[in-house]
Design a protein around this motif. Sequence first.
Motif, PDB file in Angstrom:
ATOM      1  N   ILE A  23      51.431  41.834  36.700  1.00 44.90           N
ATOM      2  CA  ILE A  23      51.209  40.314  37.285  1.00 44.90           C
ATOM      3  C   ILE A  23      52.358  40.041  38.191  1.00 44.90           C
ATOM      4  CG2 ILE A  23      51.804  38.897  35.341  1.00 44.90           C
ATOM      5  CD1 ILE A  23      49.136  37.239  36.419  1.00 44.90           C
ATOM      6  N   VAL A  24      53.400  40.545  37.922  1.00 47.77           N
ATOM      7  CA  VAL A  24      54.799  39.838  38.518  1.00 47.77           C
ATOM      8  C   VAL A  24      54.694  40.496  39.904  1.00 47.77           C
ATOM      9  CG1 VAL A  24      57.279  39.933  38.755  1.00 47.77           C
ATOM     10  CG2 VAL A  24      56.168  39.588  36.746  1.00 47.77           C
ATOM     11  N   GLY A  25      54.637  39.713  41.025  1.00 40.00           N
ATOM     12  CA  GLY A  25      54.584  40.080  42.478  1.00 40.00           C
ATOM     13  C   GLY A  25      53.817  38.991  43.207  1.00 40.00           C
ATOM     14  N   THR A  26      53.507  39.405  44.442  1.00 38.78           N
ATOM     15  CA  THR A  26      52.632  38.707  45.407  1.00 38.78           C
ATOM     16  C   THR A  26      51.246  39.060  45.330  1.00 38.78           C
ATOM     17  OG1 THR A  26      54.947  38.169  46.643  1.00 38.78           O
ATOM     18  CG2 THR A  26      52.459  37.781  47.744  1.00 38.78           C
ATOM     19  N   TRP A  27      50.419  38.286  45.336  1.00 42.13           N
ATOM     20  CA  TRP A  27      49.126  38.801  45.347  1.00 42.13           C
ATOM     21  C   TRP A  27      48.430  37.937  46.586  1.00 42.13           C
ATOM     22  CZ3 TRP A  27      46.983  42.181  41.584  1.00 42.13           C
ATOM     23  CH2 TRP A  27      48.033  42.707  40.645  1.00 42.13           C
ATOM     24  N   GLN A  28      47.357  38.583  47.275  1.00 40.80           N
ATOM     25  CA  GLN A  28      46.675  37.942  48.314  1.00 40.80           C
ATOM     26  C   GLN A  28      45.209  37.825  47.772  1.00 40.80           C
ATOM     27  OE1 GLN A  28      48.051  37.518  51.700  1.00 40.80           O
ATOM     28  NE2 GLN A  28      46.318  36.254  51.979  1.00 40.80           N
ATOM     29  N   ARG A  29      44.543  36.633  47.815  1.00 41.89           N
ATOM     30  CA  ARG A  29      43.200  36.786  47.871  1.00 41.89           C
ATOM     31  C   ARG A  29      42.460  37.424  48.878  1.00 41.89           C
ATOM     32  NH1 ARG A  29      39.398  31.419  49.713  1.00 41.89           N
ATOM     33  NH2 ARG A  29      37.666  33.109  50.346  1.00 41.89           N
ATOM     34  N   GLY A  30      41.345  38.018  48.392  1.00 39.77           N
ATOM     35  CA  GLY A  30      40.355  38.986  49.242  1.00 39.77           C
ATOM     36  C   GLY A  30      39.811  38.102  49.943  1.00 39.77           C
ATOM     37  N   TRP A  31      39.438  38.453  51.156  1.00 41.64           N
ATOM     38  CA  TRP A  31      38.546  37.618  52.074  1.00 41.64           C
ATOM     39  C   TRP A  31      37.533  38.529  52.650  1.00 41.64           C
ATOM     40  CZ3 TRP A  31      39.369  32.785  53.375  1.00 41.64           C
ATOM     41  CH2 TRP A  31      40.372  32.054  52.649  1.00 41.64           C
ATOM     42  N   GLY A  32      37.115  39.665  52.329  1.00 45.08           N
ATOM     43  CA  GLY A  32      36.061  40.406  52.471  1.00 45.08           C
ATOM     44  C   GLY A  32      35.002  40.084  51.906  1.00 45.08           C
ATOM     45  N   GLU A  33      33.752  40.584  52.455  1.00 43.95           N
ATOM     46  CA  GLU A  33      32.472  40.124  51.698  1.00 43.95           C
ATOM     47  C   GLU A  33      32.237  40.433  50.475  1.00 43.95           C
ATOM     48  OE1 GLU A  33      27.495  41.052  52.589  1.00 43.95           O
ATOM     49  OE2 GLU A  33      29.266  41.631  54.054  1.00 43.95           O
ATOM     50  N   GLY A  34      31.919  39.706  49.609  1.00 43.27           N
ATOM     51  CA  GLY A  34      31.780  39.903  48.006  1.00 43.27           C
ATOM     52  C   GLY A  34      33.056  39.820  47.281  1.00 43.27           C
ATOM     53  N   ASP A  35      34.269  39.490  48.001  1.00 43.76           N
ATOM     54  CA  ASP A  35      35.771  39.208  47.394  1.00 43.76           C
ATOM     55  C   ASP A  35      35.760  37.889  46.753  1.00 43.76           C
ATOM     56  OD1 ASP A  35      36.446  41.805  47.969  1.00 43.76           O
ATOM     57  OD2 ASP A  35      37.677  40.917  49.686  1.00 43.76           O
ATOM     58  N   VAL A  36      34.804  36.804  46.928  1.00 42.76           N
ATOM     59  CA  VAL A  36      34.600  35.591  46.546  1.00 42.76           C
ATOM     60  C   VAL A  36      33.174  35.493  46.151  1.00 42.76           C
ATOM     61  CG1 VAL A  36      34.990  33.180  46.621  1.00 42.76           C
ATOM     62  CG2 VAL A  36      36.599  34.596  47.646  1.00 42.76           C
ATOM     63  N   VAL A  37      32.751  35.163  45.035  1.00 41.57           N
ATOM     64  CA  VAL A  37      31.246  34.694  44.529  1.00 41.57           C
ATOM     65  C   VAL A  37      31.224  33.552  43.931  1.00 41.57           C
ATOM     66  CG1 VAL A  37      29.427  35.795  43.354  1.00 41.57           C
ATOM     67  CG2 VAL A  37      31.048  37.492  44.371  1.00 41.57           C
ATOM     68  N   ILE A  38      30.435  32.787  44.441  1.00 43.36           N
ATOM     69  CA  ILE A  38      30.218  31.459  43.903  1.00 43.36           C
ATOM     70  C   ILE A  38      28.634  31.270  43.444  1.00 43.36           C
ATOM     71  CG2 ILE A  38      30.137  29.007  44.711  1.00 43.36           C
ATOM     72  CD1 ILE A  38      31.652  29.741  47.154  1.00 43.36           C
ATOM     73  N   ASP A  39      28.662  31.028  42.073  1.00 35.99           N
ATOM     74  CA  ASP A  39      27.511  30.874  41.363  1.00 35.99           C
ATOM     75  C   ASP A  39      27.229  29.336  41.079  1.00 35.99           C
ATOM     76  OD1 ASP A  39      26.999  33.379  41.081  1.00 35.99           O
ATOM     77  OD2 ASP A  39      28.407  33.661  39.521  1.00 35.99           O
TER      78      ASP A  39
END
Length: 140
Positions: A23-39
């Motif tokens: 986990i240590v490091g820099t992480w980027q949120r995914g912005w592609g289709e399906g990278d964020v799912v809202i239920d």
Amino acid sequence: MLPLMLMACGTGDDDGRRLGEIIVGTWQRGWGEGDVVIDGDTDLEPDNFTYDQFVFRGDGSYNGMVRKGTFTAYDTEGKVIYEGDYQCDNNNLKLTYLDESSVKRSLLAQVVSFTENTIRIRYDYDQKGITVTFIIRKKE
């Protein structure tokens, strides 16, 4: 800006590696289709969630099962939106930080799955009655 609200319990790692090791490091949120799912019943779209980048530092303890450290979360413009402490194991990622009103918040997210360069996280956003699942990817 919507707050980052996290909670739940998970099922463990998916490949035998410890999340605390990667986990240590820099992480980027995914912005592609399906990278964020809202239920849930909402008009919110993935672009309404402004958190974009997360930096996890391994400046706390690590005993092979649990890692502690500090984190910073940035919005899409590179501005700091949260910073504080984190603790993770293979199942959960707990973030403790001060919100916009300087109130201490402690939130627990479910780590749905992870590899060396992707983590899928799920949390409940109770104020809106929704669950959000999103991917972060390790930056090179």
